[in-house]
Design a protein around this motif. Structure first.
Motif, PDB file in Angstrom:
ATOM      1  N   ASP A 184       0.813  -1.222   0.000  1.00  0.00           N
ATOM      2  CA  ASP A 184       0.000   0.000   0.000  1.00  0.00           C
ATOM      3  C   ASP A 184       0.846   1.273   0.000  1.00  0.00           C
ATOM      4  OD1 ASP A 184      -2.272  -1.533   0.068  1.00  0.00           O
ATOM      5  OD2 ASP A 184      -2.607  -1.294   2.228  1.00  0.00           O
ATOM      6  N   PHE A 185       2.040   1.212   0.589  1.00  0.00           N
ATOM      7  CA  PHE A 185       2.806   2.441   0.802  1.00  0.00           C
ATOM      8  C   PHE A 185       3.126   3.191  -0.493  1.00  0.00           C
ATOM      9  CE2 PHE A 185       6.580   5.016   1.377  1.00  0.00           C
ATOM     10  CZ  PHE A 185       6.222   5.769   2.485  1.00  0.00           C
ATOM     11  N   PRO A 186       3.534   2.513  -1.571  1.00  0.00           N
ATOM     12  CA  PRO A 186       3.812   3.285  -2.798  1.00  0.00           C
ATOM     13  C   PRO A 186       2.616   4.093  -3.280  1.00  0.00           C
ATOM     14  CG  PRO A 186       4.726   1.071  -2.981  1.00  0.00           C
ATOM     15  CD  PRO A 186       3.874   1.089  -1.748  1.00  0.00           C
ATOM     16  N   ARG A 187       1.400   3.572  -3.111  1.00  0.00           N
ATOM     17  CA  ARG A 187       0.208   4.318  -3.520  1.00  0.00           C
ATOM     18  C   ARG A 187       0.024   5.557  -2.643  1.00  0.00           C
ATOM     19  NH1 ARG A 187      -1.764  -1.156  -3.332  1.00  0.00           N
ATOM     20  NH2 ARG A 187      -1.920  -2.040  -5.417  1.00  0.00           N
ATOM     21  N   ASP A 189      -7.897  11.096  -4.167  1.00  0.00           N
ATOM     22  CA  ASP A 189      -7.526  10.612  -5.496  1.00  0.00           C
ATOM     23  C   ASP A 189      -6.677   9.345  -5.452  1.00  0.00           C
ATOM     24  OD1 ASP A 189      -5.301  11.763  -4.379  1.00  0.00           O
ATOM     25  OD2 ASP A 189      -4.702  12.867  -6.173  1.00  0.00           O
ATOM     26  N   ALA A 190      -6.412   8.804  -4.245  1.00  0.00           N
ATOM     27  CA  ALA A 190      -5.641   7.567  -4.135  1.00  0.00           C
ATOM     28  C   ALA A 190      -6.513   6.386  -4.545  1.00  0.00           C
ATOM     29  CB  ALA A 190      -5.131   7.375  -2.711  1.00  0.00           C
ATOM     30  N   SER A 191      -5.967   5.476  -5.315  1.00  0.00           N
ATOM     31  CA  SER A 191      -6.739   4.321  -5.774  1.00  0.00           C
ATOM     32  C   SER A 191      -6.078   3.025  -5.327  1.00  0.00           C
ATOM     33  CB  SER A 191      -6.860   4.333  -7.302  1.00  0.00           C
ATOM     34  OG  SER A 191      -5.573   4.266  -7.903  1.00  0.00           O
ATOM     35  N   GLY A 192      -6.893   1.991  -5.181  1.00  0.00           N
ATOM     36  CA  GLY A 192      -6.374   0.667  -4.868  1.00  0.00           C
ATOM     37  C   GLY A 192      -6.065   0.423  -3.409  1.00  0.00           C
ATOM     38  N   LEU A 193      -6.425   1.358  -2.525  1.00  0.00           N
ATOM     39  CA  LEU A 193      -6.155   1.180  -1.109  1.00  0.00           C
ATOM     40  C   LEU A 193      -7.363   0.536  -0.421  1.00  0.00           C
ATOM     41  CD1 LEU A 193      -4.414   4.589  -0.383  1.00  0.00           C
ATOM     42  CD2 LEU A 193      -3.331   2.333  -0.367  1.00  0.00           C
ATOM     43  N   PRO A 194      -7.121  -0.360   0.554  1.00  0.00           N
ATOM     44  CA  PRO A 194      -8.231  -1.082   1.176  1.00  0.00           C
ATOM     45  C   PRO A 194      -9.043  -0.258   2.164  1.00  0.00           C
ATOM     46  CG  PRO A 194      -6.149  -1.721   2.191  1.00  0.00           C
ATOM     47  CD  PRO A 194      -5.808  -0.824   1.038  1.00  0.00           C
ATOM     48  N   ALA A 195      -8.541   0.886   2.595  1.00  0.00           N
ATOM     49  CA  ALA A 195      -9.250   1.689   3.598  1.00  0.00           C
ATOM     50  C   ALA A 195      -8.969   3.164   3.370  1.00  0.00           C
ATOM     51  CB  ALA A 195      -8.812   1.283   5.002  1.00  0.00           C
ATOM     52  N   SER A 196      -9.902   4.021   3.829  1.00  0.00           N
ATOM     53  CA  SER A 196      -9.711   5.459   3.724  1.00  0.00           C
ATOM     54  C   SER A 196      -8.762   5.987   4.796  1.00  0.00           C
ATOM     55  CB  SER A 196     -11.057   6.177   3.846  1.00  0.00           C
ATOM     56  OG  SER A 196     -11.888   5.860   2.764  1.00  0.00           O
ATOM     57  N   ARG A 197      -8.759   5.307   5.931  1.00  0.00           N
ATOM     58  CA  ARG A 197      -7.824   5.630   7.011  1.00  0.00           C
ATOM     59  C   ARG A 197      -7.393   4.328   7.652  1.00  0.00           C
ATOM     60  NH1 ARG A 197      -8.497   9.692  12.200  1.00  0.00           N
ATOM     61  NH2 ARG A 197      -7.797  11.183  10.639  1.00  0.00           N
ATOM     62  N   GLU A 198      -6.114   4.258   7.987  1.00  0.00           N
ATOM     63  CA  GLU A 198      -5.625   3.038   8.634  1.00  0.00           C
ATOM     64  C   GLU A 198      -4.593   3.391   9.688  1.00  0.00           C
ATOM     65  OE1 GLU A 198      -5.459  -1.286   7.117  1.00  0.00           O
ATOM     66  OE2 GLU A 198      -3.783  -0.202   6.194  1.00  0.00           O
ATOM     67  N   THR A 199      -4.721   2.747  10.841  1.00  0.00           N
ATOM     68  CA  THR A 199      -3.763   2.905  11.922  1.00  0.00           C
ATOM     69  C   THR A 199      -3.091   1.561  12.167  1.00  0.00           C
ATOM     70  OG1 THR A 199      -5.070   4.637  12.994  1.00  0.00           O
ATOM     71  CG2 THR A 199      -3.437   3.514  14.354  1.00  0.00           C
ATOM     72  N   LEU A 200      -1.764   1.545  12.043  1.00  0.00           N
ATOM     73  CA  LEU A 200      -0.982   0.334  12.260  1.00  0.00           C
ATOM     74  C   LEU A 200      -0.151   0.501  13.520  1.00  0.00           C
ATOM     75  CD1 LEU A 200       0.286  -0.387   8.632  1.00  0.00           C
ATOM     76  CD2 LEU A 200      -1.686  -1.375   9.796  1.00  0.00           C
ATOM     77  N   GLY A 201      -0.192  -0.496  14.393  1.00  0.00           N
ATOM     78  CA  GLY A 201       0.551  -0.453  15.643  1.00  0.00           C
ATOM     79  C   GLY A 201       1.857  -1.209  15.525  1.00  0.00           C
ATOM     80  N   LEU A 202       2.981  -0.488  15.571  1.00  0.00           N
ATOM     81  CA  LEU A 202       4.305  -1.090  15.400  1.00  0.00           C
ATOM     82  C   LEU A 202       4.795  -1.712  16.701  1.00  0.00           C
ATOM     83  CD1 LEU A 202       6.782  -1.406  13.444  1.00  0.00           C
ATOM     84  CD2 LEU A 202       7.663   0.710  14.495  1.00  0.00           C
ATOM     85  N   ASP A 203       5.212  -2.972  16.619  1.00  0.00           N
ATOM     86  CA  ASP A 203       5.833  -3.650  17.754  1.00  0.00           C
ATOM     87  C   ASP A 203       7.118  -2.900  18.129  1.00  0.00           C
ATOM     88  OD1 ASP A 203       5.821  -6.797  18.985  1.00  0.00           O
ATOM     89  OD2 ASP A 203       7.770  -5.784  18.980  1.00  0.00           O
ATOM     90  N   LEU A 204       7.422  -2.823  19.417  1.00  0.00           N
ATOM     91  CA  LEU A 204       8.586  -2.058  19.865  1.00  0.00           C
ATOM     92  C   LEU A 204       9.861  -2.884  19.929  1.00  0.00           C
ATOM     93  CD1 LEU A 204       6.921   0.072  22.696  1.00  0.00           C
ATOM     94  CD2 LEU A 204       7.443   0.737  20.332  1.00  0.00           C
ATOM     95  N   ARG A 205       9.765  -4.179  19.657  1.00  0.00           N
ATOM     96  CA  ARG A 205      10.945  -5.045  19.701  1.00  0.00           C
ATOM     97  C   ARG A 205      11.217  -5.785  18.390  1.00  0.00           C
ATOM     98  NH1 ARG A 205       8.768  -5.385  24.957  1.00  0.00           N
ATOM     99  NH2 ARG A 205      10.309  -4.869  26.588  1.00  0.00           N
ATOM    100  N   HIS A 206      10.307  -5.663  17.432  1.00  0.00           N
ATOM    101  CA  HIS A 206      10.457  -6.382  16.168  1.00  0.00           C
ATOM    102  C   HIS A 206       9.921  -5.535  15.019  1.00  0.00           C
ATOM    103  CE1 HIS A 206       9.891  -9.468  19.367  1.00  0.00           C
ATOM    104  NE2 HIS A 206      10.891 -10.056  18.746  1.00  0.00           N
ATOM    105  N   PRO A 207      10.425  -5.770  13.800  1.00  0.00           N
ATOM    106  CA  PRO A 207       9.954  -4.999  12.637  1.00  0.00           C
ATOM    107  C   PRO A 207       8.660  -5.558  12.054  1.00  0.00           C
ATOM    108  CG  PRO A 207      11.740  -6.444  11.981  1.00  0.00           C
ATOM    109  CD  PRO A 207      11.597  -6.610  13.472  1.00  0.00           C
ATOM    110  N   TRP A 208       7.618  -5.545  12.858  1.00  0.00           N
ATOM    111  CA  TRP A 208       6.300  -5.949  12.379  1.00  0.00           C
ATOM    112  C   TRP A 208       5.220  -5.214  13.161  1.00  0.00           C
ATOM    113  CZ3 TRP A 208       8.876 -10.798  14.220  1.00  0.00           C
ATOM    114  CH2 TRP A 208       8.581 -11.123  15.542  1.00  0.00           C
ATOM    115  N   PHE A 209       3.991  -5.329  12.675  1.00  0.00           N
ATOM    116  CA  PHE A 209       2.863  -4.631  13.287  1.00  0.00           C
ATOM    117  C   PHE A 209       2.033  -5.601  14.117  1.00  0.00           C
ATOM    118  CE2 PHE A 209       3.795  -2.322   9.319  1.00  0.00           C
ATOM    119  CZ  PHE A 209       4.050  -1.057   9.839  1.00  0.00           C
ATOM    120  N   ARG A 210       1.519  -5.106  15.252  1.00  0.00           N
ATOM    121  CA  ARG A 210       0.711  -5.929  16.155  1.00  0.00           C
ATOM    122  C   ARG A 210      -0.763  -5.554  16.143  1.00  0.00           C
ATOM    123  NH1 ARG A 210       3.867  -8.009  20.500  1.00  0.00           N
ATOM    124  NH2 ARG A 210       1.936  -8.782  21.417  1.00  0.00           N
TER     125      ARG A 210
END
Length: 287
Positions: free
Chosen positions: A192-195, A227-248
């Motif tokens: 999603d980020f490139p869009r 004008d963004a296309s192809g995104l699954p949501a109009s707003r999204e909040t992702l919670g980043l883990d504080l010890r690993h490179p992934w979202f919880r």
């Protein structure tokens, strides 16, 4: 060795040493100065800070200031470098999703056992959540297009094969069973980020620290431009883990500001599984 070769070798060694010193210096800067570093150095700082618990030990205000100061590309490279999960793990998650316009009163509470190469998965819906008692199995080496399982409740004890995207699955989620886990959330973010970037929305519109079901995360919110296309949501909040490179955690909203999905991976740990873990004849299961 010719004089020219010797000079070139010395120049390369000097540059390598300088880069090493720069990396070491970057790793020791305080969180308040990370935003001034080059993007690659920001990534290296995040990787070190996650490994040695620096991120987890920062106060909320310092975490917010840190992530608000980062170049948006640093977070993308940090997630892309991974790892985005364990080779094999067990986790529990709470999940709600708007299906047919309806928001469930009670979230699902699911225990998941997951292993890769090939992908194998066992999931059980726990008693304090929706669809309690439901169980499913998936083994990519056996049937890559289907899962084996049964519904919950007193009468949901007849197990059968159903398609991953069939009616049984779609009645509870817009996702496939194989989308469970931290890897899938990371993959979706990277897709999603490139869009977002192309629409001028690479930088999060909001940074906060949340503690949800005992999980403390840096909550990063992106608002998709009209004008963004192809995104699954109009707003999204992702919670980043504080010890690993992934979202919880994931919170997705539609154009009317309504929640359409809410995910919290509340507990996750690496595990070693034997083949019996993904076998319907396991006596601990109800297939």
């Amino acid at each position: 060795m010719t004089p020219e070769t010797a000079t070139a070798t010395a120049t390369m060694a000097t540059a390598t040493m300088a880069a090493g010193i720069a990396q070491q210096e970057a790793a020791t800067v305080p969180s308040t100065a990370v935003g001034a570093l080059a993007v690659d150095d920001q990534v290296r700082w995040l990787q070190r800070a996650a490994r040695d618990d620096t991120l987890a030990q920062l106060e909320d205000t310092k975490l917010v200031a840190l992530f608000a100061s980062l170049d948006p590309r640093a977070l993308v490279r940090y997630i892309a470098a991974g790892p985005n999960g364990y080779d094999a793990c067990e986790f529990t998650m709470r999940h709600r999703e708007r299906i047919g316009g309806r928001w469930p009163k009670t979230p699902d509470h699911v225990l998941v056992r997951l292993a890769h190469d090939p992908l194998r998965l066992y999931a059980r819906w726990l008693p304090d959540g929706a669809h309690a008692g439901q169980e499913v199995l998936y083994d990519a080496a056996r049937r890559g297009d289907a899962m084996y399982g049964h519904a919950g409740g007193v009468f949901g004890v007849v197990s059968m094969w159903t398609r991953l995207d069939g009616a049984f699955a779609r009645s509870q989620s817009h996702h496939r069973l194989t989308d469970l886990g931290t890897e899938s959330i990371a993959r979706q973010f990277l897709a999603d980020f490139p869009r977002l970037a192309d629409s001028g929305a690479a930088k999060p519109s909001q940074v906060a620290v949340q503690t949800r079901d005992g999980v403390r995360v840096v909550a990063l919110t992106w608002d998709a431009p009209a004008d963004a296309s192809g995104l699954p949501a109009s707003r999204e909040t992702l919670g980043l883990d504080l010890r690993h490179p992934w979202f919880r955690t994931v919170q997705s909203y539609d154009g009317a500001g309504r929640l359409i999905e809410d995910v919290v991976i509340e507990h996750i740990e690496p595990k070693t599984f034997d083949a019996f873990t993904f076998d319907a004849s396991n006596p601990d299961y109800r297939f």
